[in-house]
Motif scaffolding. Structure first.
Motif, short mmCIF file in Angstrom:
data_model
loop_
_atom_site.label_atom_id
_atom_site.label_comp_id
_atom_site.label_asym_id
_atom_site.label_seq_id
_atom_site.Cartn_x
_atom_site.Cartn_y
_atom_site.Cartn_z
N GLN A 161 22.82 -2.60 -1.25
CA GLN A 161 22.19 -3.69 -0.51
C GLN A 161 21.18 -3.17 0.51
N THR A 162 21.52 -2.04 1.12
CA THR A 162 20.57 -1.42 2.05
C THR A 162 19.29 -1.03 1.32
N ARG A 163 19.45 -0.45 0.13
CA ARG A 163 18.26 -0.04 -0.64
C ARG A 163 17.38 -1.24 -0.97
N GLU A 164 18.02 -2.34 -1.31
CA GLU A 164 17.24 -3.56 -1.62
C GLU A 164 16.48 -4.05 -0.40
N ILE A 165 17.15 -4.02 0.75
CA ILE A 165 16.50 -4.47 1.98
C ILE A 165 15.30 -3.58 2.29
N VAL A 166 15.50 -2.28 2.14
CA VAL A 166 14.41 -1.32 2.41
C VAL A 166 13.23 -1.60 1.49
N ARG A 167 13.51 -1.80 0.20
CA ARG A 167 12.41 -2.02 -0.74
C ARG A 167 11.68 -3.32 -0.43
N THR A 168 12.44 -4.37 -0.14
CA THR A 168 11.80 -5.65 0.19
C THR A 168 10.95 -5.51 1.45
N PHE A 169 11.53 -4.86 2.44
CA PHE A 169 10.81 -4.70 3.72
C PHE A 169 9.50 -3.95 3.49
N ASN A 170 9.60 -2.81 2.81
CA ASN A 170 8.41 -1.97 2.62
C ASN A 170 7.35 -2.68 1.78
N ARG A 171 7.80 -3.51 0.82
CA ARG A 171 6.85 -4.24 -0.01
C ARG A 171 6.12 -5.32 0.82
N LEU A 172 6.89 -6.01 1.64
CA LEU A 172 6.30 -7.09 2.44
C LEU A 172 5.44 -6.59 3.59
N TYR A 173 5.91 -5.52 4.25
CA TYR A 173 5.29 -5.14 5.53
C TYR A 173 4.68 -3.75 5.54
N GLY A 174 4.72 -3.07 4.40
CA GLY A 174 4.19 -1.70 4.35
C GLY A 174 5.29 -0.67 4.54
N GLU A 175 5.07 0.52 3.98
CA GLU A 175 6.05 1.63 4.02
C GLU A 175 6.50 1.88 5.46
N THR A 176 7.74 1.53 5.76
CA THR A 176 8.25 1.73 7.12
C THR A 176 9.63 2.37 7.09
N LEU A 177 10.49 1.86 6.20
CA LEU A 177 11.89 2.29 6.21
C LEU A 177 12.17 3.31 5.11
#
Ligand code: TRP
Length: 378
Positions: A161-177
């Motif tokens: 679930q953490t990996r999914e959150i990271v991928r969604t975040f990075n896709r929406l807001y740019g490579e961050t996590l």
């Protein structure tokens, strides 16, 4: 870039042998390998409140027990950052923003959470905080840019679930996590240590644990009354070693040296069993009694637990120092989490203090508006 490790435990009780084989000994190994940039070990007191809201005192009082257990097993605060989750409030901020990236349906599908809900008999009164703790765990991991998360099998859904959150975040807001990876204990027979009663798992509520802080007498009593093969009634009967917790513990803890030491005939110097395979073979063909195997297991466990018990006794004499270790670690952890929160807020665009362009643009917008209004008025 070097690897960053993060892992943790909920402080709901003292640690037992299952924790030692499942996680603690692996952490000590990671720590002593000196291969990691940082190792964070979190005492997840905030997560523990999600199913203990009526008993925060229990969580609070167990923080010191877990810390004492860590330190007495050889976790070194000079090499690892030991911290308290509730002392790092930035984790809650991160959780809040990650919540928007996860659907309710996804949370309800998490198999570990599902099982825990059943076990706790929440029925249709599931606390929102409990259902969402995997999101807060994603915050625990990402706040420290951890890419390696050593955990037991039951925690794999959290890491997914953490990996999914990271991928969604990075896709929406740019490579961050940073996207983390779970690392399971190496020895498969150690993944899960059964209880002394033969149940699948050591668990406080089942009362089938050998605690790291148990006295020698307690350990002996527990070993001697351990469940074995129920069909191995007489010494001559052939026995089963596979589902037999006594042998599973020996799989996890015994070494060849133990056989040389404890199965040596005083008079002849002969070694009765050279290794676990020979001991198992005798048990399986019949003629080896449970008591003899249990006595051996007790020796093996004592060799392991005695030094841990001794270090714990020393640490118990300086409780304020142990708290100081946790507070120092929390301060260090907080500084890192603060940085991540700043980056996260900047990535999603909630960075008012840094966004000079925004303020200048709005200054200009209102200047023009007022200019226009003044013109129209004249
Ligand atoms: N959920 C873990 C447990 O119940 C504890 C935990 C909290 C954790 N945050 C974590 C484990 C982050 C690994 C990484 O044992």
């Amino acid at each position: 870039m070097k690897d960053i490790v993060l892992t943790g435990d909920r402080p709901t009780g003292k640690l037992h042998l299952g924790h030692l084989v499942g996680s603690i000994s692996q952490r000590v190994e990671l720590q002593n390998s000196n291969k990691y940039e940082q190792i964070y070990i979190e005492i997840a007191d905030a997560q523990a409140t999600t199913d203990n809201s009526g008993n925060i005192q229990k969580v609070k009082e167990n923080v010191i027990e877990v810390a004492l257990d860590y330190l007495s097993c050889g976790i070194d605060p000079k090499k690892c950052t030991l911290f308290l989750q509730s002392e790092v409030p930035e984790l809650s901020d991160l959780t809040f923003y990650y919540m928007n990236l996860v659907t309710l349906a996804r949370l309800e599908r998490n198999p570990t959470v599902k099982q825990e809900i059943k076990l706790r008999e929440f029925n249709n009164r599931i606390p929102v905080g409990f259902l969402t703790y995997p999101i807060s765990q994603a915050a625990d991991i990402t706040a420290f840019n951890a890419n390696i998360v050593p955990v037991g099998e039951d925690q794999l859904p959290m890491i997914e679930q953490t990996r999914e959150i990271v991928r969604t975040f990075n896709r929406l807001y740019g490579e961050t996590l940073v996207e983390p990876e779970a690392v399971l204990p190496k020895n498969k027979s150690c993944l899960r240590l059964p209880g002394t009663d033969g149940q699948a798992k050591m668990s406080k509520s089942l009362g089938n644990c050998i605690y790291l802080s148990d006295s020698a007498a307690e350990v002996k009593r527990k070993v001697m009354s351990m469940y074995t093969d129920p069909n191995h009634l007489k010494v001559e009967d052939p026995g089963n070693t596979k589902d037999n917790p006594v042998f599973i513990y020996l799989d996890a803890f015994s070494k060849d040296e133990h056989f040389q030491k404890y199965f040596k005939n005083e008079q002849t110097g002969e070694i009765e069993y050279n290794n676990l395979d020979e001991l198992k073979a005798h048990y399986e063909r019949g003629g080896l009694g449970d008591m003899k195997v249990k006595k051996f297991l007790n020796y093996v466990l004592e060799e392991l637990l005695q030094p841990i018990r001794k270090r714990r006794r020393e640490l118990e004499k300086n409780i304020p120092k142990v708290y100081q270790i946790l507070f120092d670690g929390s301060n260090k952890a907080r500084a890192v989490a603060e940085e991540t929160l700043k980056n996260v807020k900047k990535a999603i665009g909630l960075d008012y203090r840094e966004d000079k362009g925004l303020i200048n643009k709005q200054v200009e917008m209102y200047r023009l508006k007022h200019e226009q209004e003044t013109k129209e008025a004249n």
